[in-house]
Design an enzyme around this catalytic site. Structure first.
Site, PDB file in Angstrom:
ATOM      1  N   HIS A  44      -1.043  -6.542  -1.781  1.00  0.00           N
ATOM      2  CA  HIS A  44      -0.778  -5.281  -1.315  1.00  0.00           C
ATOM      3  C   HIS A  44      -2.062  -5.291  -0.433  1.00  0.00           C
ATOM      4  CE1 HIS A  44       0.151  -0.850  -1.516  1.00  0.00           C
ATOM      5  NE2 HIS A  44      -0.679  -1.063  -0.510  1.00  0.00           N
TER       6      HIS A  44
ATOM      7  N   HIS B 121      -3.366  -4.308   4.163  1.00  0.00           N
ATOM      8  CA  HIS B 121      -3.010  -3.974   5.251  1.00  0.00           C
ATOM      9  C   HIS B 121      -3.621  -4.926   6.237  1.00  0.00           C
ATOM     10  CE1 HIS B 121      -0.862  -0.310   3.776  1.00  0.00           C
ATOM     11  NE2 HIS B 121      -1.824  -0.487   2.842  1.00  0.00           N
ATOM     12  N   LEU B 122      -3.074  -5.476   7.095  1.00  0.00           N
ATOM     13  CA  LEU B 122      -3.602  -6.549   8.192  1.00  0.00           C
ATOM     14  C   LEU B 122      -3.778  -5.810   9.363  1.00  0.00           C
ATOM     15  CD1 LEU B 122      -2.198  -9.747   7.372  1.00  0.00           C
ATOM     16  CD2 LEU B 122      -4.233  -9.361   6.631  1.00  0.00           C
TER      17      LEU B 122
ATOM     18  N   ASN C 253       3.151  -0.747   7.373  1.00  0.00           N
ATOM     19  CA  ASN C 253       2.798   0.310   8.394  1.00  0.00           C
ATOM     20  C   ASN C 253       1.813  -0.032   9.508  1.00  0.00           C
ATOM     21  OD1 ASN C 253       0.748  -0.136   6.529  1.00  0.00           O
ATOM     22  ND2 ASN C 253       0.076   2.023   6.421  1.00  0.00           N
TER      23      ASN C 253
ATOM     24  N   HIS D  76       5.609   3.493  -3.155  1.00  0.00           N
ATOM     25  CA  HIS D  76       4.529   4.311  -2.984  1.00  0.00           C
ATOM     26  C   HIS D  76       4.591   5.349  -3.573  1.00  0.00           C
ATOM     27  CE1 HIS D  76       0.664   6.045  -0.772  1.00  0.00           C
ATOM     28  NE2 HIS D  76       1.511   7.176  -0.866  1.00  0.00           N
TER      29      HIS D  76
ATOM     30  N   ASN E   3      -6.406   6.653  -1.156  1.00  0.00           N
ATOM     31  CA  ASN E   3      -4.856   7.118  -1.583  1.00  0.00           C
ATOM     32  C   ASN E   3      -4.032   6.336  -2.398  1.00  0.00           C
ATOM     33  OD1 ASN E   3      -3.172   9.376  -1.992  1.00  0.00           O
ATOM     34  ND2 ASN E   3      -2.130   8.623  -0.188  1.00  0.00           N
TER      35      ASN E   3
ATOM     36  N   ASP F 125      -4.714  -3.215  -2.127  1.00  0.00           N
ATOM     37  CA  ASP F 125      -4.754  -2.405  -1.316  1.00  0.00           C
ATOM     38  C   ASP F 125      -5.782  -2.205  -0.238  1.00  0.00           C
ATOM     39  OD1 ASP F 125      -3.534  -0.209  -0.048  1.00  0.00           O
ATOM     40  OD2 ASP F 125      -3.639   1.181  -1.416  1.00  0.00           O
TER      41      ASP F 125
ATOM     42  N   HIS G 210     -10.811   0.100   7.838  1.00  0.00           N
ATOM     43  CA  HIS G 210     -10.828   1.200   8.971  1.00  0.00           C
ATOM     44  C   HIS G 210     -12.075   0.998   9.705  1.00  0.00           C
ATOM     45  CE1 HIS G 210      -7.363   3.808   7.979  1.00  0.00           C
ATOM     46  NE2 HIS G 210      -7.570   3.387   6.676  1.00  0.00           N
TER      47      HIS G 210
END
Lengths: 448, 309
Positions: A77, A79-80, A111, A196, A295, A322, A326
């Site tokens: 899990h 996010h790249l 996403n 999710h 989240n 996860d 940012h």
């Protein structure tokens, strides 16, 4: 100046190393003992209590007393952010952060911008990973086009292009009918649908866990029921359709018991949690620091204990990060407006080793949850530390103490909840698919 | 020095002694506001910046008058007249203002915690003039001053707060302050707007039936009901809210004769408070406003005092 070195997979050298007296922990091959391990040209040549090479002239010999040699970790899990939000993270920086954290394969969530809902995006991710990546990237494609929750994606084409699973991560598939159809359809391919779980009506405008702290701080709450209702729904849908689901980022006590009961009934459900859900609680939001906005949100001590219990009894199969990088643009603002998410690739093993020190998991159980189980769930061939196999492994110093400093991260993300904290246990060396992609401290020279 | 903090961010962190010190000071400063020349030189040469990210007339005006009566130089920035609308982050705005060497920031923001984050950044003192649904310390201080003037003591005093507690920073600050001073606090309103969790973090009681508790109250604090709560499905209608929780003379027949009726303003007449109650003999709403100036003078004074020669 970082005290470590990282390489792209395509430029890295095959490992030719002899480890002397390293503790090999690999549940897939029933190993947990001190061994000598010989790797030649990126392949495990010999694993035995004692290997003596009379003339090791071309061989690097590492006296590895006190170190652990584990199969490379698999993080299902991540996010790249590439394509689309390269200022937050790229496939290059994200996979560098992964190998620095001992992770040799990351499942990248869809996403991105554009969304990974068609084979062109899947191929792009894989091509970029091959070109500039330091580890394996396993694309997860969207369940629905544009993550809009309406039309199913062309799953066959996406799998053909290299997708390993489907998820609308970041939001739930709102319509129970669309979710039901997607589960039915995905079962053609025997790939997991990653859920999710969040009821958007119940969580709307929420910032932190709903409860004592949100009331005290005057911050809008996200109730546990927003997660639990959809966990229950997706379990019921999986039971009804016979499809296989994987519940992402479990954060509440009730979610754990729903999954536990479903497993007992024989529902094909697996589950993951993230290190922050078993190590942090909502009290930390007291400073209004948006680094802690995530989240699902950080919950309470009783949830943390239930998650730990779920890990211990096997209800929760996987620890995944996860990892959600940012930039300060999204994070260094009012907490209501700040983005959700935390980085985790470079701290997950160290935080999770806490579970071993506190006796919740054995080292072998931890390896299962961070390596073998996620690989099995994603359907990735997995051999572990096994003679004549291509070597993907890490060397860990389980007692190394270090202070988290995100300016030292390979990740571009600065939103680390463990910033300034002392952690114990550190990855010293990472070998991915036979190549030495990461070395720290005295092992840096191996990367050259 | 009784109050040695750099900032006033909330009542929660204050001690009983600090609260009483500010109230005593406000009592003694009140007299200045009755003079024909309403100005003392105490804060001469001090720069006070009012940084308001949310519309406010009364609080901003009250702070401005308080600062000017103490001879401070005051400047106001509100959303419509600053770079806020251009998309500058609040930290950038504060960094720029900080570079102009202010002594005190008075900050209001619709998001909880913003004054706290600014206070950690700036060397200047920060006064929280209301942050999100979190705290509004000077409102609670002026409420406590008003109660003390009428009731003399807080010991055993029964204060009933009615309305939208969930979204109310006024309620939170008063809950902390009143319970520290020894009052019994009861919260009343529909369950959708009165979180039961408050009972576990403060010494308060939560009730949903107004008439069950109104006869026992010595002080009644009525909160403003935001009209949009109806659209967010907290309430079926404003009419029904007013039937159940609106304060009318009819309901007050059962109340104690010396009940004190308070409201932080602005009032939605006819919703949470009937007009004849708002203007009636038990209402001290305008005294609250008068006391607001004195309390804000006291707060500015204790903060400026830290670095007076």
């Amino acid at each position: 100046m970082k005290n470590s070195r990282v390489r792209r997979l395509k430029d890295a050298h095959p490992a030719t190393v002899l480890f002397k007296g390293v503790r090999v922990v690999d549940p897939a091959n029933n190993l947990d003992q001190e061994m000598d391990v010989l790797v030649e040209d990126g392949v495990f040549k010999e694993i035995s209590p004692r290997i003596d090479i009379p003339d090791p002239c071309n061989l690097k010999v590492i006296k590895a007393d006190g170190l652990w040699l584990l199969p490379g970790l698999v993080d299902m899990h991540v996010h790249l952010r590439e394509p689309g939000e390269e200022y937050k993270e790229t496939i290059e920086t994200g996979t560098q952060a992964a190998v620095a954290g001992g992770i040799v394969a990351v499942a990248s969530m869809p996403n991105t911008k554009p969304v990974n809902d068609n084979p062109a995006v899947t191929k792009y991710i894989l091509d970029r990973a091959k070109e500039i990546g330091s580890c394996t990237v396993l694309p997860v494609a969207a369940i629905t086009v544009g993550l809009a929750g309406e039309t199913m994606t062309e799953m066959a084409a996406l799998i053909e292009a290299g997708a390993v699973a489907f998820s609308d991560d970041g939001k739930s598939v709102r319509s129970s009918q669309v979710m039901r159809r997607a589960l039915e359809y995905a079962s053609i391919f025997d790939v997991p649908v990653i859920c999710h779980c969040e009821d958007p009506d119940l969580s709307r405008n929420g910032v932190m866990n709903e409860g004592v702290m949100s009331v005290k701080l005057g911050i809008r709450g996200i109730p546990r029921i927003a997660e639990e209702i959809v966990v229950a729904r997706d379990i019921i849908l999986a039971e009804y359709t016979g499809a296989r689901i994987h519940i992402a980022h479990v954060s509440t006590e009730k979610s754990v018991s729903l999954i536990r009961e479903a497993k007992k009934r024989g529902v094909k459900v697996t589950a993951e949690t993230a290190p922050h859900y078993f190590s942090l609680t909502e009290e930390i939001l007291e400073t209004y620091d948006s680094r802690f906005k995530v989240n699902p949100p950080l919950r309470t001590q009783s949830d943390v204990e239930a998650i730990i219990q779920g890990l211990a009894d096997g209800t929760i199969d996987v620890i995944a990060t996860d990892h959600a990088p940012h930039s300060p643009i999204e994070k260094d603002i009012e907490i209501d407006f700040a983005a959700f998410g935390m980085v985790g690739l470079e701290t997950s093993l160290a935080v999770s080793l806490g579970l071993v020190r506190s006796g919740v998991l054995t080292p072998a159980e931890l390896v299962k949850k961070m390596s073998q189980n996620p690989a099995d769930i994603l359907g990735i061939p997995y051999r572990g530390i096994c003679k004549e196999e291509e070597a993907s492994f890490i060397v860990v110093d389980p007692n190394a103490e270090w202070i988290v400093d995100s300016t030292e991260f390979y990740s571009k993300g600065v939103n680390c909840p463990f910033e300034g904290k002392k952690l114990v246990g550190r990855v010293e060396l990472t070998v991915c698919r036979g190549k030495i992609v990461f070395g720290r401290g005295e092992y840096q020279w191996l990367v050259e | 020095m009784i109050y040695a903090r750099k900032d006033i961010l909330g009542i929660e962190e204050l001690t009983k002694e600090e609260i009483e010190h500010i109230l005593d000071l406000a009592s003694s400063l009140k007299e200045i506001n009755e003079r024909s020349i309403k100005k003392v030189p105490t804060l001469r040469g001090k720069t006070v910046i009012h940084l308001f990210y949310e519309p406010s007339t009364r609080t901003k005006m009250s702070f401005d008058i308080a600062a000017k009566r103490l001879s401070a130089d005051t400047y106001s920035i509100s959303v419509s007249t600053s770079s806020v609308v251009k998309g500058e982050t609040f930290l950038d705005t504060v960094k720029n203002l900080e570079a102009m060497k202010p002594d005190i920031f008075v900050i209001r923001h619709s998001v909880s915690g913003v004054p706290h984050r600014i206070a950690r950044y700036t060397k200047a003192s920060v006064i929280n003039a209301g942050d999100g649904s979190h705290e509004h310390p000077t409102q609670a201080l002026l409420d406590m001053l008003t109660i003390r003037e009428h009731k003399g003591t807080f010991d055993g005093l029964h204060v009933l707060i009615v309305g939208d507690i969930l979204h109310s920073r006024v309620a939170r600050s008063n809950i902390w302050g009143l319970s520290k001073l020894g009052a019994h606090v009861t919260l009343c309103g529909p369950p959708t707007l009165v979180p039961k969790e408050l009972e576990s973090i403060a010494n308060v009681k939560v009730l949903y039936n107004l008439m069950e508790i109104l006869p026992d109250a010595d002080v009644l604090m009525v909160l403003r009901l935001q009209r949009e709560r109806q659209k967010q499905s907290f309430l079926p209608s404003l009419r029904e809210y007013s039937v159940l929780y609106g304060i009318t003379n009819e309901k007050l027949k059962k109340a104690k004769p010396d009940l004190l009726i308070m409201h932080p303003g602005p009032i939605n007449r006819g919703i949470e408070l009937a007009p004849d109650v708002a203007d009636g003999p038990r209402s001290v709403i305008l005294e609250q406003v008068t006391n607001g100036v004195a309390v804000r003078m006291a707060v500015l004074y204790v903060l400026a005092q830290r670095n007076l020669p």
